[in-house]
Design a protein around this motif. Structure first.
Motif, PDB file in Angstrom:
ATOM      1  N   ARG A  88       0.789  -1.230   0.000  1.00  9.92           N
ATOM      2  CA  ARG A  88       0.000   0.000   0.000  1.00  9.92           C
ATOM      3  C   ARG A  88       0.824   1.284   0.000  1.00  9.92           C
ATOM      4  O   ARG A  88       0.258   2.371   0.018  1.00  9.92           O
ATOM      5  N   ILE A  89       2.132   1.136   0.050  1.00 10.97           N
ATOM      6  CA  ILE A  89       2.940   2.349   0.077  1.00 10.97           C
ATOM      7  C   ILE A  89       3.857   2.429  -1.134  1.00 10.97           C
ATOM      8  O   ILE A  89       4.140   1.426  -1.782  1.00 10.97           O
ATOM      9  N   GLY A  90       4.292   3.638  -1.425  1.00  7.27           N
ATOM     10  CA  GLY A  90       5.304   3.811  -2.455  1.00  7.27           C
ATOM     11  C   GLY A  90       6.439   4.568  -1.808  1.00  7.27           C
ATOM     12  O   GLY A  90       6.206   5.306  -0.844  1.00  7.27           O
ATOM     13  N   TYR A  91       7.650   4.360  -2.283  1.00  6.30           N
ATOM     14  CA  TYR A  91       8.713   5.176  -1.718  1.00  6.30           C
ATOM     15  C   TYR A  91       9.762   5.500  -2.757  1.00  6.30           C
ATOM     16  O   TYR A  91       9.999   4.755  -3.692  1.00  6.30           O
ATOM     17  N   VAL A  92      10.346   6.667  -2.574  1.00  5.03           N
ATOM     18  CA  VAL A  92      11.271   7.205  -3.554  1.00  5.03           C
ATOM     19  C   VAL A  92      12.443   7.808  -2.806  1.00  5.03           C
ATOM     20  O   VAL A  92      12.253   8.631  -1.917  1.00  5.03           O
ATOM     21  N   PHE A  93      13.639   7.358  -3.164  1.00  6.50           N
ATOM     22  CA  PHE A  93      14.824   7.962  -2.582  1.00  6.50           C
ATOM     23  C   PHE A  93      15.466   8.869  -3.613  1.00  6.50           C
ATOM     24  O   PHE A  93      15.412   8.580  -4.801  1.00  6.50           O
ATOM     25  N   GLY A  94      16.070   9.933  -3.141  1.00  2.00           N
ATOM     26  CA  GLY A  94      16.776  10.805  -4.069  1.00  2.00           C
ATOM     27  C   GLY A  94      18.089  10.180  -4.501  1.00  2.00           C
ATOM     28  O   GLY A  94      18.581   9.271  -3.860  1.00  2.00           O
ATOM     29  N   GLY A  95      18.647  10.672  -5.599  1.00  2.46           N
ATOM     30  CA  GLY A  95      19.917  10.132  -6.067  1.00  2.46           C
ATOM     31  C   GLY A  95      19.715   9.354  -7.348  1.00  2.46           C
ATOM     32  O   GLY A  95      18.591   9.070  -7.724  1.00  2.46           O
ATOM     33  N   ASP A  96      20.832   9.023  -7.985  1.00  3.44           N
ATOM     34  CA  ASP A  96      20.616   8.393  -9.289  1.00  3.44           C
ATOM     35  C   ASP A  96      20.899   6.908  -9.321  1.00  3.44           C
ATOM     36  O   ASP A  96      21.004   6.315 -10.367  1.00  3.44           O
ATOM     37  N   ARG A  97      21.014   6.284  -8.152  1.00  2.58           N
ATOM     38  CA  ARG A  97      21.146   4.837  -8.165  1.00  2.58           C
ATOM     39  C   ARG A  97      19.760   4.218  -8.142  1.00  2.58           C
ATOM     40  O   ARG A  97      18.769   4.911  -8.175  1.00  2.58           O
ATOM     41  N   GLY A  98      19.746   2.895  -8.117  1.00  2.00           N
ATOM     42  CA  GLY A  98      18.450   2.246  -7.972  1.00  2.00           C
ATOM     43  C   GLY A  98      17.683   2.026  -9.257  1.00  2.00           C
ATOM     44  O   GLY A  98      16.477   1.814  -9.234  1.00  2.00           O
ATOM     45  N   LEU A  99      18.390   2.081 -10.378  1.00  3.18           N
ATOM     46  CA  LEU A  99      17.705   1.814 -11.642  1.00  3.18           C
ATOM     47  C   LEU A  99      18.552   0.833 -12.443  1.00  3.18           C
ATOM     48  O   LEU A  99      19.768   0.794 -12.296  1.00  3.18           O
ATOM     49  N   TYR A 100      17.923   0.065 -13.291  1.00  4.10           N
ATOM     50  CA  TYR A 100      18.680  -0.794 -14.195  1.00  4.10           C
ATOM     51  C   TYR A 100      19.102   0.038 -15.394  1.00  4.10           C
ATOM     52  O   TYR A 100      18.307   0.352 -16.261  1.00  4.10           O
ATOM     53  N   GLU A 101      20.386   0.388 -15.394  1.00  3.71           N
ATOM     54  CA  GLU A 101      20.909   1.335 -16.375  1.00  3.71           C
ATOM     55  C   GLU A 101      20.747   0.859 -17.807  1.00  3.71           C
ATOM     56  O   GLU A 101      20.525   1.651 -18.706  1.00  3.71           O
ATOM     57  N   ARG A 102      20.940  -0.425 -17.995  1.00  2.00           N
ATOM     58  CA  ARG A 102      20.972  -0.905 -19.380  1.00  2.00           C
ATOM     59  C   ARG A 102      19.581  -1.216 -19.917  1.00  2.00           C
ATOM     60  O   ARG A 102      19.431  -1.611 -21.066  1.00  2.00           O
ATOM     61  N   LEU A 103      18.591  -1.043 -19.059  1.00  2.00           N
ATOM     62  CA  LEU A 103      17.223  -1.268 -19.534  1.00  2.00           C
ATOM     63  C   LEU A 103      16.558   0.075 -19.805  1.00  2.00           C
ATOM     64  O   LEU A 103      16.986   1.108 -19.310  1.00  2.00           O
ATOM     65  N   SER A 104      15.489   0.046 -20.567  1.00  2.00           N
ATOM     66  CA  SER A 104      14.757   1.279 -20.838  1.00  2.00           C
ATOM     67  C   SER A 104      13.929   1.658 -19.616  1.00  2.00           C
ATOM     68  O   SER A 104      13.700   0.837 -18.727  1.00  2.00           O
ATOM     69  N   ALA A 105      13.505   2.897 -19.592  1.00  2.00           N
ATOM     70  CA  ALA A 105      12.645   3.344 -18.500  1.00  2.00           C
ATOM     71  C   ALA A 105      11.389   2.494 -18.465  1.00  2.00           C
ATOM     72  O   ALA A 105      10.906   2.098 -17.398  1.00  2.00           O
ATOM     73  N   TYR A 106      10.891   2.187 -19.653  1.00  2.00           N
ATOM     74  CA  TYR A 106       9.658   1.407 -19.717  1.00  2.00           C
ATOM     75  C   TYR A 106       9.858   0.041 -19.071  1.00  2.00           C
ATOM     76  O   TYR A 106       9.034  -0.406 -18.271  1.00  2.00           O
ATOM     77  N   ASP A 107      10.972  -0.601 -19.401  1.00  2.00           N
ATOM     78  CA  ASP A 107      11.234  -1.918 -18.823  1.00  2.00           C
ATOM     79  C   ASP A 107      11.419  -1.845 -17.313  1.00  2.00           C
ATOM     80  O   ASP A 107      10.960  -2.713 -16.579  1.00  2.00           O
ATOM     81  N   ASN A 108      12.106  -0.806 -16.861  1.00  2.00           N
ATOM     82  CA  ASN A 108      12.249  -0.614 -15.417  1.00  2.00           C
ATOM     83  C   ASN A 108      10.880  -0.545 -14.760  1.00  2.00           C
ATOM     84  O   ASN A 108      10.628  -1.173 -13.727  1.00  2.00           O
ATOM     85  N   LEU A 109       9.987   0.211 -15.362  1.00  2.00           N
ATOM     86  CA  LEU A 109       8.654   0.369 -14.783  1.00  2.00           C
ATOM     87  C   LEU A 109       7.858  -0.931 -14.880  1.00  2.00           C
ATOM     88  O   LEU A 109       7.152  -1.309 -13.947  1.00  2.00           O
ATOM     89  N   ARG A 110       8.001  -1.609 -16.034  1.00  2.00           N
ATOM     90  CA  ARG A 110       7.242  -2.837 -16.218  1.00  2.00           C
ATOM     91  C   ARG A 110       7.631  -3.860 -15.145  1.00  2.00           C
ATOM     92  O   ARG A 110       6.785  -4.559 -14.586  1.00  2.00           O
TER      93      ARG A 110
END
Ligand SMILES: Nc1ncnc2c1ncn2[C@@H]1O[C@H](COP(=O)(O)OP(=O)(O)OP(=O)(O)O)[C@@H](O)[C@H]1O
Ligand SMILES: [Mg+2]
Lengths: 322, 262, 257
Positions: A88-110
């Motif tokens: 039931r919660i969402g959370y967001v940390f600042g900074g630019d880590r925490g993403l799969y760099e080699r994937l697209s934004a769409y894939d990260n979200l999917r």
């Protein structure tokens, strides 16, 4: 019922110091924090580096077990009902880590949509919706490694709200984002509230907190040292007005004399090149400009201005008070 | 202490620390010591499967080869790792003697390589009953040192290439692959196609392995001296070329700003 | 599809994509199996008593699956931590095992590229005939091998994340597993006490299934054992991860900061 409830939360970290001979070390990051956030509120946690904000948030989002105390989010205990809370919660940390760099934004979200159980037909629509919301529509098929700091931050926010959580935790979401980008992010955060979500936010930008937060708790060294609406905080601490006096070469004795004046609650000195800025907080009952200036007799005085206290004044007074 | 000497040692220690930031013995021992032993075992058994050569033939070949792994990777990482931590340009900005700087980096790698190979022999002795005359141990140690030196030279070359390219690990992997196949580690040279055989002559390790095998069988140092001299010459050549290349890339890197490219 | 299956499948596809986009991963996955295949070809070709070259090609190919697993899967959880993603993953309501298993299985899956390359390499450079006796069983055996080896990778990853000083052991496991699981060396050559160990390891049965599907022999038993081992590893990984999550929340080790 409060949406977020923290009761006497405490957290001690056990680490070691020293490379050769390791000594155990205990850091009391959070020392008994209690607060409650109501439905639809935007609640701010302010405090200096290392005050315990992130620690508090991590306990609330179930990633960290409290050493003692209790916390509930939407009525679910963060220790035992972790999965209910996480759903039931969402959370967001600042900074630019925490993403799969080699994937697209769409894939990260999917990927995260699937992990949050947003699947099937609803998934595509929802991803499009959040992309639109954070302003990344049209760039979603690019690899994240080519994203700017601001774009990454938006993507983080998009990820955090994918599953339409009722509560959103934002830990310094605008850190390192340029002023225009940060302003857009603030609009985005304000919109979250407009859609009925409850938000807990930490930031080091006072104007941001002032502009966004319904209520604020100021944390210093793991305890809450002040709490209220931005207006209340300003009023409580400064009591009334702030007088700023530009001086050239003021000595400690003169500052001491100023502090002695009846009605002066705090004096801080900021160095500005050859001159200094005296920030004098006073109660509002009396007009003190004249007595202040008379105590500064013999010191070269520049511009003098009187203004309403800002949140920053209130914050500084709270975290510097011993 | 003379400045260049200090740089030599300090640079060396730093590079070594970068190389094994996990220098704790609980980790060093399993990875660096288990590696050669298991490799020796694997190929000895593969040799049995193919009915190819004796166990000791594989023990010697693979133990010497494992030195190359350590030397190649060590040298590459000593330089690449530094760029990772963005300290390379800081180091290069110092007026330190370049030769001392880079050779200092090579020394611990060299020692480590020799130790690694020695454990391969030990593993072979314990698990496969590998035996050789005790009197031959000093000669073998010398050969090992020479092999490690030659491979460190090659490592210097690949490390230099790494100054320019991001893919040091890929280059190091490729080089290792070539050494493993060409140098007579596991395939007798006379069973290799002619062109491979001829290439092997110019690679480090080929000659040390040949020499080490004969020494293990009791031959004297003198009788393998031509192999050893050849290896020494090869090692020196690689080292000098690598060093020259490194200086060249350093200059170029300064010009093009690619040193700290993350 | 159930939610769990969807989470697993999506995760697998995306991690596979992510890994395939890594040059280092791809180059090492492509080179090393070819190197070992070449070594095996040259060694086996040198004598007349050695197994066939197709036997060697298949062995080197499955060695590739274990190779990517040993070098990358053992540190897979650490890797997510370095990326700053581990806490995001733990923070989702999905079960941790369903989130992490696709990662190690995808890593093992990268090894599938090596099956294609070694067979091709052998065909082109050494004239090894690509002759697969039961194409259908072969097509079943490969995913079965990948899945079971990937789950073994997850067991490693979850133990290593708990016992961090052991984590560099992962790479040191490459040769020993190659040695004892019958990839190129028949199990019968090894001392008897090694056999039970080999039987408990998925690569042994994955290898057997793949090889028998291509060269001949009973494929059913190895496939069944692969399935059983997959289940066993899953249970083991589940317990380890459950323990890990609790411990990590307690000790604050999910994030690096
Ligand atoms: N994993 C950890 N292990 C040990 N100590 C920690 C850990 N995480 C945080 N701390 C310590 O706990 C204290 C509070 O840290 P925390 O991150 O909660 O502060 P913060 O208010 O978020 O600070 P900032 O504004 O810098 O983000 C600090 O003294 C920090 O050093
Ligand atoms: Mg923080």
């Amino acid at each position: 019922m409060a949406v977020i409830e923290a009761i006497e939360l405490r957290r001690t970290y056990r680490t070691t110091t020293g490379v050769i001979r390791r000594k155990p070390l205990e850091v009391e990051a959070v020392r008994g924090i209690s607060f409650a956030v109501e439905q639809g509120e935007l609640f701010g946690l302010l405090g200096p580096n290392g005050a315990g904000k992130t620690t508090t948030i991590k306990m609330l989002i179930t990633l960290l077990l409290p050493t003692s105390g209790e916390a509930r989010v939407l009525g679910h205990n963060v220790v035992d009902d972790a999965r209910e809370v996480r759903q039931r919660i969402g959370y967001v940390f600042g900074g630019d880590r925490g993403l799969y760099e080699r994937l697209s934004a769409y894939d990260n979200l999917r990927y995260f949509a699937e992990l949050y159980g947003v699947s099937g037909k609803a998934q595509r629509a929802r991803i499009d919706e959040v992309l639109e919301l954070v302003g990344l529509k049209g760039r979603e098929s690019e690899r994240v490694e080519g994203y700017s700091r601001g774009m990454r931050q938006r993507l983080h926010i998009a990820r955090g709200i994918l599953h339409d959580p009722e509560v959103v935790f934002l830990d310094e979401p605008t850190i390192g984002v340029d002023p225009v980008g940060a302003r857009e992010l603030r609009t985005l955060i304000a919109n979250l509230i407009a859609t009925g979500k409850t938000v807990l936010l930490t930031t080091h930008y006072m104007f941001e907190a002032d502009a966004l937060c319904d209520r604020i708790a100021v944390i210093a060294k793991g305890t809450i040292v002040g709490e209220g609406t931005p207006t209340q905080l300003k009023a409580n601490v400064a009591g009334g007005r702030v007088t700023e006096i530009e001086v050239f070469g003021v000595d400690d004795a003169a500052v001491g004399r100023l502090r002695g004046i009846d009605g002066v609650t705090a004096v801080t000195v900021e160095d500005r090149d050859q001159k200094q800025l005296l920030i004098v907080q006073t109660t509002s009952e009396r007009e003190l400009t004249a007595p202040l200036l008379s105590e500064l007799d013999g010191v070269e005085v520049g511009r003098v201005a009187s203004r309403e206290p800002t949140l920053e004044d209130a914050y500084v007074a709270l975290v510097t008070a011993e | 202490m003379k400045t260049w000497l200090r740089i030599f040692f300090v640079g060396g220690v730093i590079s070594f620390r970068a190389l094994f930031s996990w220098i704790r013995p609980s980790i060093y021992i399993p990875t660096m010591l288990l590696g050669p032993t298991t490799q020796v075992l694997f190929f000895a058994y593969l040799g049995r499967t193919a009915h190819l050569k004796s166990d000791s033939w594989f023990v010697v070949g693979n133990a010497v080869q494992s030195a190359s792994v350590a030397a190649l990777f060590g040298m590459g990482f000593a330089i690449d790792g530094e760029r990772w931590t963005q300290t390379l340009s800081a180091v290069l900005a110092t007026p330190a003697n370049r030769a001392a700087l880079f050779l200092g980096r090579a020394l611990p790698v060299l020692v480590n390589a020799a130790v690694t190979a020695a454990t391969g022999f030990l593993g072979g002795a314990l698990l496969l009953g590998f035996r050789m005359p005790w009197s031959q141990v000093p000669a073998l140690a010398l050969v090992l040192l020479l092999a490690s030196f030659a491979c460190t030279g090659l490592g210097m070359l690949t490390g230099a290439v790494g100054l320019r390219m991001r893919d040091v690990p890929i280059i190091a992997n490729l080089t290792m692959a070539v050494l493993l196949i060409f140098c007579g580690v596991n395939i007798p040279l006379d069973k290799l196609p002619g062109w491979m055989h001829r290439t092997a002559d110019w690679l480090p390790m080929t000659h040390s392995i040949a020499a080490a095998r004969r020494i293990a069988e009791g031959a004297s140092l003198r009788s393998v001296s031509s192999e050893l001299l050849r290896e020494l010459a090869l090692g020196l050549t690689y080292l000098l070329v690598g060093f020259g290349l490194m200086r060249f890339f350093e200059q170029e890197g300064r010009r093009l700003g690619t040193l700290d490219r993350a | 599809m159930t939610r769990g299956a969807r989470v697993f499948w999506t995760g697998f596809v995306l991690h596979f994509k992510n890994l395939s986009a890594s040059p280092f991963m791809m180059v090492t996955a492509a080179i090393w199996p070819l190197v070992y295949a070449t070594l095996a070809f040259l060694m086996f070709r040198a004598t007349h008593q050695a197994p066939s070259l197709l036997y060697a090609a298949l062995g080197a190919a499955v060695m590739g699956i274990w190779s990517t697993t040993a070098t990358s899967a053992g540190g897979a959880i650490q890797q997510q931590r370095w990326l700053g993603i581990l806490e995001l993953l733990v923070g989702t309501p999905a079960r941790l095992i369903l989130v992490l298993a696709p990662i190690t299985v995808a890593i093992a899956g990268i090894g599938v590229y090596s099956i294609a390359t070694t067979l091709l390499w052998g065909r082109l450079l050494f004239g090894v005939p690509i002759h697969v006796l039961h194409p259908f069983l072969f097509a079943v055996a490969i995913p079965a091998a990948v899945l079971s080896i990937g789950m073994l990778g997850l067991v490693l990853a979850s133990s290593f994340v708990l016992y961090r000083s052991a984590s560099n052991l992962s790479q040191a496991l490459e040769y020993p597993i190659w040695l004892i699981t019958g990839m190129l060396i028949p199990l019968s050559l090894l001392p008897g006490w090694v056999h039970p160990l080999a039987w408990a390891l998925a690569p042994t049965w994955g290898m057997r299934a793949v090889r028998r599907a291509a060269i001949g022999g009973d494929v059913g038993v190895p496939l069944l054992v692969c399935a059983a081992l997959t289940v066993a590893y899953t249970v083991l990984a589940f317990l380890l991860l459950h323990h890990f999550e609790r411990l990590a929340r307690d000790r604050a080790t999910l994030a690096l900061t």
